[in-house]
Design an enzyme around this catalytic site. Sequence first.
Site, PDB file in Angstrom:
ATOM      1  N   CYS A 119       0.820  -1.218   0.000  1.00 15.71           N
ATOM      2  CA  CYS A 119       0.000   0.000   0.000  1.00 15.71           C
ATOM      3  C   CYS A 119       0.855   1.271   0.000  1.00 15.71           C
ATOM      4  O   CYS A 119       1.394   1.634  -1.034  1.00 15.71           O
ATOM      5  CB  CYS A 119      -0.993  -0.023   1.154  1.00 15.71           C
ATOM      6  SG  CYS A 119      -2.401   1.102   0.898  1.00 15.71           S
ATOM      7  N   HIS A 228      -3.609  -5.316   0.732  1.00 14.92           N
ATOM      8  CA  HIS A 228      -3.078  -5.633   2.058  1.00 14.92           C
ATOM      9  C   HIS A 228      -3.071  -7.141   2.331  1.00 14.92           C
ATOM     10  O   HIS A 228      -3.957  -7.665   3.015  1.00 14.92           O
ATOM     11  CB  HIS A 228      -3.905  -4.924   3.133  1.00 14.92           C
ATOM     12  CG  HIS A 228      -3.648  -3.466   3.231  1.00 14.92           C
ATOM     13  ND1 HIS A 228      -2.743  -2.919   4.120  1.00 14.92           N
ATOM     14  CD2 HIS A 228      -4.163  -2.433   2.529  1.00 14.92           C
ATOM     15  CE1 HIS A 228      -2.723  -1.605   3.966  1.00 14.92           C
ATOM     16  NE2 HIS A 228      -3.568  -1.290   3.010  1.00 14.92           N
ATOM     17  N   GLU A 230      -1.082  -8.696   4.330  1.00 13.54           N
ATOM     18  CA  GLU A 230      -0.728  -8.962   5.734  1.00 13.54           C
ATOM     19  C   GLU A 230      -1.950  -9.233   6.606  1.00 13.54           C
ATOM     20  O   GLU A 230      -1.857  -9.906   7.633  1.00 13.54           O
ATOM     21  CB  GLU A 230       0.110  -7.806   6.308  1.00 13.54           C
ATOM     22  CG  GLU A 230      -0.661  -6.590   6.784  1.00 13.54           C
ATOM     23  CD  GLU A 230      -1.199  -5.718   5.665  1.00 13.54           C
ATOM     24  OE1 GLU A 230      -1.925  -4.749   5.961  1.00 13.54           O
ATOM     25  OE2 GLU A 230      -0.880  -5.983   4.487  1.00 13.54           O
TER      26      GLU A 230
END
Length: 260
Positions: A119, A228, A230
């Site tokens: 990001c 994202h 993660e």
Amino acid sequence: MNLHVPTAVRPVVAITSDRGEFHGHAIHQAFDSYLRAVHQAAGALPLLLPAAGAAIDAASLIAAVDGVVLTGGPTNVQAERYGAEPLPPATLTDPDRDDTVLPLLPALVAAGVPVLAVCRGFQEFNVAFGGTLERAVHAQEGRLDHREGDHDRPVERWYDDAHEVALTPGGLLANLAGATRATVNSLHHQGVGRLAPGLRIEAVAPDGLVEAFTVADAPGFTLAVQWHPEMRVGNSPLAHAIFAAFGEACHARRARRLAA
């Protein structure tokens, strides 16, 4: 005295921090999800890299770590960094992070340090290599609204899948996914304007916005994604594969460093 270093010692991954404030004190902070993903999916030791500008020199960092994660965050890369007019005064920026990360990136990549960018990290990666950013993607004709939507939803719901991306056939992401299409989340209002020279597109959104890239001639692992992963390593095979591949590259670098 000879000290034996166990083979089980994990590679060290530096995770970029944002500069913030707590009760009048300057602090360095990062979301817990990055630390967990690096530990659980990449199998590495996560350590925070402070947004400390000139206190972080490339040579020392390259000698000390086996990988770097460029995190997402609430701030934007300063527009002056890519030759544009300043962002509106109310826009959140982080000059200390820009001062730290932008000068380091080309040296890290050239040295073969594995780099995974997410990001904001994806955006600063593009800027560091000479690209530009669109400051409000949703306001551009023909673009999707890539923002996260209703903030009253539980935070976990912000990271639900939002749109498809087309993966470049034969690219890193297509190989990890075992397909040429994937569905990803979306929590950004800025995006790539002009892609920097030397960056190779790995994924594109339905509106044509670049969603992922690698460095074409990098000697080590590089991957930058606008979404994202993660937050999805526990329930998205592609998200887990991204961090696992990064971890493999970090383990390989650690082995080379120990053998040198």
